[in-house]
Design a protein around this motif. Structure first.
Motif, PDB file in Angstrom:
ATOM      1  N   ALA A  80       0.938  -1.362  -0.022  1.00  0.00           N
ATOM      2  CA  ALA A  80       0.415  -0.214   0.076  1.00  0.00           C
ATOM      3  C   ALA A  80       0.798   1.486  -0.105  1.00  0.00           C
ATOM      4  O   ALA A  80       0.537   2.189  -0.722  1.00  0.00           O
ATOM      5  N   PHE A  81       1.780   1.210   0.779  1.00  0.00           N
ATOM      6  CA  PHE A  81       2.741   2.511   0.655  1.00  0.00           C
ATOM      7  C   PHE A  81       3.283   2.458  -0.556  1.00  0.00           C
ATOM      8  O   PHE A  81       3.768   3.908  -0.655  1.00  0.00           O
ATOM      9  N   THR A  83       2.413   1.483  -3.499  1.00  0.00           N
ATOM     10  CA  THR A  83       1.165   2.263  -4.152  1.00  0.00           C
ATOM     11  C   THR A  83       0.337   2.710  -4.839  1.00  0.00           C
ATOM     12  O   THR A  83       0.009   3.387  -5.640  1.00  0.00           O
ATOM     13  N   LEU A  84       0.525   3.140  -3.408  1.00  0.00           N
ATOM     14  CA  LEU A  84      -0.323   4.946  -2.726  1.00  0.00           C
ATOM     15  C   LEU A  84       0.341   6.034  -3.289  1.00  0.00           C
ATOM     16  O   LEU A  84      -0.125   7.010  -3.357  1.00  0.00           O
ATOM     17  N   GLU A  85       1.886   6.263  -2.622  1.00  0.00           N
ATOM     18  CA  GLU A  85       2.466   6.943  -2.795  1.00  0.00           C
ATOM     19  C   GLU A  85       2.342   7.660  -4.325  1.00  0.00           C
ATOM     20  O   GLU A  85       2.395   8.933  -3.944  1.00  0.00           O
ATOM     21  N   SER A  87      -0.633   8.942  -6.112  1.00  0.00           N
ATOM     22  CA  SER A  87      -1.638   9.192  -5.729  1.00  0.00           C
ATOM     23  C   SER A  87      -1.907  10.429  -4.592  1.00  0.00           C
ATOM     24  O   SER A  87      -2.305  11.475  -4.216  1.00  0.00           O
ATOM     25  N   LEU A  88      -0.785   9.988  -3.195  1.00  0.00           N
ATOM     26  CA  LEU A  88      -1.071  10.402  -2.560  1.00  0.00           C
ATOM     27  C   LEU A  88       0.621  11.056  -1.415  1.00  0.00           C
ATOM     28  O   LEU A  88       0.390  11.476  -0.756  1.00  0.00           O
ATOM     29  N   GLY A  92       1.225  11.105   2.760  1.00  0.00           N
ATOM     30  CA  GLY A  92      -0.051  10.326   3.333  1.00  0.00           C
ATOM     31  C   GLY A  92      -0.184   8.628   2.776  1.00  0.00           C
ATOM     32  O   GLY A  92      -0.693   8.110   3.103  1.00  0.00           O
ATOM     33  N   SER A  93       0.760   8.191   2.080  1.00  0.00           N
ATOM     34  CA  SER A  93       0.311   6.799   1.059  1.00  0.00           C
ATOM     35  C   SER A  93       1.252   6.657   2.601  1.00  0.00           C
ATOM     36  O   SER A  93       1.116   5.121   3.502  1.00  0.00           O
ATOM     37  N   ALA A  96      -2.050   6.064   5.655  1.00  0.00           N
ATOM     38  CA  ALA A  96      -2.887   5.338   4.654  1.00  0.00           C
ATOM     39  C   ALA A  96      -2.267   3.671   4.978  1.00  0.00           C
ATOM     40  O   ALA A  96      -3.206   2.614   5.246  1.00  0.00           O
ATOM     41  N   ALA A  97      -0.928   3.454   4.809  1.00  0.00           N
ATOM     42  CA  ALA A  97      -0.677   2.238   4.719  1.00  0.00           C
ATOM     43  C   ALA A  97      -0.635   1.869   6.393  1.00  0.00           C
ATOM     44  O   ALA A  97      -0.942   1.020   6.834  1.00  0.00           O
TER      45      ALA A  97
END
Ligand SMILES: Nc1ncnc2c1ncn2[C@@H]1O[C@H](COP(=O)(O)OP(=O)(O)OP(=O)(O)O)[C@@H](O)[C@H]1O
Ligand SMILES: [Mg+2]
Lengths: 321, 257
Positions: A80-81, A83-85, A87-88, A92-93, A96-97
């Protein structure tokens, strides 16, 4: 003798002996292979990662539950850390993670406590579910960090080095200190120990054992998620199988470190020393040139020897176990 | 004389464990300043009844009023916060914890160190030591010792000492003199009387009807989950009450018909 017996009463003592014996053995067998910068730095790095997970696992075991999902939560948070980086952003990532990890723990804790289900089953379900989420989400392949993200100060804070020590090690030691204080010196810690020792008695004294157990599952998942983030902050490339079988290593580390599956007894320092032992075997076998598949066999043997040793030690110290 | 308004009022209480009907339509009042003996055969439902009062069991139906207010939620924490201290028959101590930690379990005193609330071990140790000494525990038992090494009587002493220390409005004792020697037993009975004289409600469960008859203001007898007798001790002799227990309520039914 009395002094030794007193020492042996503390749950982590067996693993201190274990580390001593292991270091002597490795020195005698393979001095040049073991005491190399390469082996030691690998051992320290992975002990830090596994140690973080084992600390959380130890808390769950002390509460008389078990968490088989930590390997998948570790993988899910790490993936998640990165993959979301895009966009966030890095902060943020990362948040989120951690939130995803906490949710995993919360959901499992609630199922165990309010659903009245055995944690062995719930977290086995978690192990498969969270791993499945990784496959579906990433479609089987995980991208890597951009150069910008690699250079971000937060990424460096968790993945880099400080005065020659890996940050992973420093974070692990910090969490070890904080959670050891929480376990031994706070009200929550007293409630956690009591819940593992006798849930019925704890509840009759007004301890909210449901909340204690849920909180413990959340902490355990957060620690696994944190370990995943640190792993990827340090080496930001991975694969969907990241963290496979890690739950077994974490449980082994906690048990080698003196956590009793009967609950109520355990040591976080012991769990970290257990992680050190497990990791050392992995890299010493590599240094010896043994096929890597031998590693699992060795962990199995060490685990059984450690359980027998810890139990004898506890009885000798006067515990009814 | 006890207050007219009951402190705890139990109305038409039923409790099932699965299909097993453990409490059958039990109604009973308890007043502040009263020492009530609760007696009856093994398995009669005495422990089950007081476990409802201290929040461990939730009744299937029926009402419990505490201080005139209907109790809606059952949890030991809520009962303790209301001032109900209970000496449980088989639970209450965690073997893996020290006497001091057990003593304060659920109400641990804390001390701020750098703004972080940490357990106040000095206070926990000090108070627990005082109480275990008052109960005559051997000098080689310290408040730092784990409960697992204590004898049955020593455990019971810790539980009673703790309840008396935190006494508030109600003290429930479930067979408190089990495992105790003659001298300790007298000490406990004395304490029970003292608590009553201080205006607390004391509910005392025992199998020794003769002993409790001397202490209690009132005796409640249970049998098979039902209340079969509720009499003040100056109206009924210990012998008569013993006969009720022996006959299992049949005496009462005969008298009524
Ligand atoms: N948690 C439970 N689940 C199922 N049955 C229970 C449970 N607790 C108690 N019982 C049953 O309810 C009945 C009443 O038990 P209880 O412990 O209240 O008896 P008691 O009057 O306190 O007896 P004793 O004098 O032996 O302590 C018994 O038949 C017991 O087996
Ligand atoms: Mg009973």
């Amino acid at each position: 003798m009395t002094f030794l017996r007193q020492l042996a009463k503390s749950a982590g003592f067996g693993s201190v002996v274990g580390v001593g014996v292991m270091l002597i053995a490795f020195t005698l067998i393979d001095f040049s292979g073991w005491w190399t910068a390469r082996t030691l730095s690998n051992v320290i790095h992975f002990t830090s990662i596994l140690g973080l997970i084992a600390i959380g696992q130890a808390l769950v075991i002390i509460s008389k539950e078990i968490d088989l999902s930590v390997g998948s939560v570790y993988g899910l948070a790490g993936i998640a850390f990165i993959t979301l980086e895009p966009s966030l952003g890095v902060p943020g990532s990362m948040a989120a993670a951690l939130a995803i990890a906490a949710l995993c723990g919360l959901a499992q804790g609630i199922l165990v406590v309010w659903g009245g289900l055995p944690s062995m089953i719930v977290t086995l379900g978690g192990l498969f579910t969270f791993r499945g989420v990784i496959y579906v989400w990433t479609g089987g392949s995980v991208r890597n960090f951009s150069t910008d993200a690699r250079e971000h100060w937060l990424t460096r804070l968790f993945g880099g080095e400080f005065l020659g020590f890996e940050n992973a090690l420093l974070w692990m030691l910090l969490m070890l200190a904080v959670l050891s204080v929480v376990l031994k010196l706070t009200r929550f810690g007293n409630h956690l120990l009591a819940t593992g020792g006798s849930a019925e008695s704890a509840e009759s004294r007004g301890v909210r054992i449901d909340r204690v157990k849920i909180a413990t599952f959340v902490i355990c998942s957060l620690m696994a998620g944190f370990a995943g983030i640190i792993t990827l902050a340090d080496r930001p490339q991975t694969h969907v199988t990241i963290g496979d079988l890690l739950e077994l290593e974490a449980i082994s580390a906690a048990v080698i470190g003196g956590c009793l599956l009967s609950g109520g007894r355990g040591s976080l320092i012991g769990a970290v020393l257990g992680a050190f032992i497990v990791t050392s075997f992995r890299y010493e076998l590599i240094a010896l040139g043994a096929p890597s598949s031998w590693f699992i066999t060795f962990v199995g043997i060490v685990l059984i020897v450690a359980v027998i040793f810890n139990q004898k030690l506890a009885r000798w110290a006067g515990h009814n176990v | 004389m006890p207050d007219a308004k009951p402190l705890i009022q139990v109305k038409n209480l039923n409790l099932y464990f699965g299909n097993f009907h453990a409490l059958k339509n039990v109604s009973v009042d308890f007043h502040a300043g009263e020492l009530v003996g609760l007696v009856g055969d093994n398995g009669a439902g005495k422990t089950t009844l007081i476990r409802v009062l201290c929040g461990i069991h939730k009744p299937t139906d029926g009402e419990v009023y505490f201080d005139g207010k209907l109790v809606k939620e059952f949890h030991p924490k809520l009962a303790i916060d209301q001032g109900i201290e209970t000496i449980q028959q088989s639970v209450g101590l965690c073997d893996n914890l020290s006497i001091a930690r057990n003593f304060y379990l659920g109400r641990e005193p804390v001390r701020k160190v750098l703004g972080i609330p940490l357990l106040d071990f000095a206070k926990m140790r000090g108070e627990a030591t005082k109480v275990i000494r008052a109960f005559g525990l051997r000098d080689n038992v310290s408040a730092d010792d784990e409960v697992e090494r204590l004898s049955g009587g020593e455990r019971q002493s810790v539980k009673i000492g703790r309840a008396v220390e935190f006494k508030n409005r109600v003290v429930i004792m479930d067979e408190p003199t089990n495992h105790l020697s003659v001298r300790e037993r007298e000490h406990v009975n004395e304490l029970a009387l003292q608590l009553r004289n201080q205006g607390l409600l004391v509910i005392y469960i025992t199998h020794d009807i003769f002993q409790v008859h001397k202490l209690a203001d009132r005796i409640v007898i249970m049998e098979n989950g039902e209340k079969i007798e509720d009499a003040s001790t100056d109206k009924m002799s210990a012998e008569a009450l013993e006969e009720v227990i022996r006959q299992g309520g049949r005496v009462v039914e005969k008298m009524e018909s």
